[in-house]
Design an enzyme around this catalytic site. Sequence first.
Site, PDB file in Angstrom:
ATOM      1  N   SER A 105       0.789  -1.230   0.000  1.00  0.00           N
ATOM      2  CA  SER A 105       0.000   0.000   0.000  1.00  0.00           C
ATOM      3  C   SER A 105       0.820   1.279   0.000  1.00  0.00           C
ATOM      4  CB  SER A 105      -0.957  -0.004   1.187  1.00  0.00           C
ATOM      5  OG  SER A 105      -2.021  -0.891   0.949  1.00  0.00           O
ATOM      6  N   ASN A 213      -9.172  -0.611  -0.058  1.00  0.00           N
ATOM      7  CA  ASN A 213      -8.307  -0.729  -1.230  1.00  0.00           C
ATOM      8  C   ASN A 213      -9.032  -0.380  -2.525  1.00  0.00           C
ATOM      9  OD1 ASN A 213      -5.707  -1.678  -0.139  1.00  0.00           O
ATOM     10  ND2 ASN A 213      -6.960  -3.325   0.674  1.00  0.00           N
TER      11      ASN A 213
END
Length: 395
Positions: A105, A213
Site C-alpha cells: 500500500s 483498497n
Amino acid sequence: MRMRTRTAAVATAAVAVVLSAALAAPAAAAPAGPGAGTGNTTAGATGTGDHRATRRAMEAAVAAGVPGVTATARDGRGTWSATAGVGDLRTQRERSPRDRYRVGSITKTFVATVLLQLEAEGRLSLDDTVDTWLPGLITGNGHDGTRITLRQLLNHTSGVFSYTEDEDFGRTYFLRDGFLEHRYDTLTPERLVRIALAHEPYFEPGTSWNYSNTNYVLAGMVIEKATGRPYGQEVRRRIIDPLRLTATSVPGTRVLVPGPSSRAYSKLARTATGPTYDVTRLNPSLAHSAGEMISDSKDLDRFYRALLTGRLLPAEQLEEMTTTVPTDATHAYGLGLASTTLSCGVTVWGHGGGIHGSLSEAAVTKDGRRGLAFNFNGDWSGDTEAVVDAEFCGG
C-alpha cells in the site's frame, strides 16, 4: 497479503492497514522458525550514528519469526543501512541493504501524488465526483458514484467497500489452496471494483473513515481516464524518472521481483503457525493501483523526502495532502499519506504496506531531514511500528 493485526500495526495503525485488509492473523507473534536467523545486524559504511535501538527492534522482529529485515535510515549525520536475519530460508543467504521488495500500500502515496499533480495542472479537481470520470461505474447496493468525490477516495472517507474484505476473494487469493492455484491469475481493476460493489458501503460518503483498497483502484482508473495512459506510466513519467528511482517499478502482471532481492514468505493461513511458503512469485494485478509497486529502502526514502519538501507538489496540493482525518489518538490519514505521533512526541509522515510475504514501512519527518524505510520478508510476525519508534525515539 494479510489483514491488519498487532504485528501489522505498522508505522501507523491507519497508515499500515496492509493491502489485504481481509483475513485476520493472530495477535500473538510467531516463534522463530527454521532459518529465521540470529538477529545479527550489519551496518552500512555510511553514516556515523549507531542506531542501536533500531538494531534491537530489527533483531526482535527476527526473534519473533520474521525471516529477515532490511532497513535504511538517513539523518544529518549521513545514511545508515542494516540487515537482520536471512533473505532465503533454503540457502540462509543474508538480506541485502539493496534488496528490492513489494511495497504493497505504499503504492497509494504514489497514486495520490499523481492525482494531486493533475489537480495542480487544472486537469481535474479533487471535488469532482467519481461519476464525472467513471460514469455509471459506482452503483448498486447503496453505492453511488455521483455522491463520492476524488478527495474521499484518497482519504478513505468514501464508504466504498474494500474488495479485499470479500470472503471469497480472501479464500481464493490469501489462503494456501486458493493462492497456490490462483497466484498467477490476472485480475482487471474493473473486476476488483465489481467484487466491492457486491457489498453494501461502510457508511454514507464523507461521514466516517474506513480504509478501502477499492478507493485506490478507482483512483488509478481516474488517472487513466484523465491522461489517456495507464496509471503506471504516469507514475513513472512524473515520479520515478524525475527522481531517478532506479529500484522502483510498477510491475503490472510481471510475477518476478527484479534483483537484487530476497525471497518472500507467508503462512497462507489464518494463524501464524504451520508451514512457511515461498510466495515471491505472484501476479500483482490483484493489488493494481492499491498496492502493486516494487521499490527498495533507498528509493522510498528519496521519494518521501522529495514529496514532503515540495519537489513533487506545489504548496497548495501538499497542504491538501497533509490535511488529515484522525483515525485514533496518535494516527491520522491525509491523501495517500498518514501521520503518526510516536512515543517520544515526534510526528512522522509516510505509509506502510503489506502484500504476500512482505511488510514495508517508510516514515520521514515533515521537514524531510530524517527518514527510515524498511521491509520484513515475512507477513505473519514482527512489530514494524516498534522499528519506526526505535529509529525516531530510541536515540
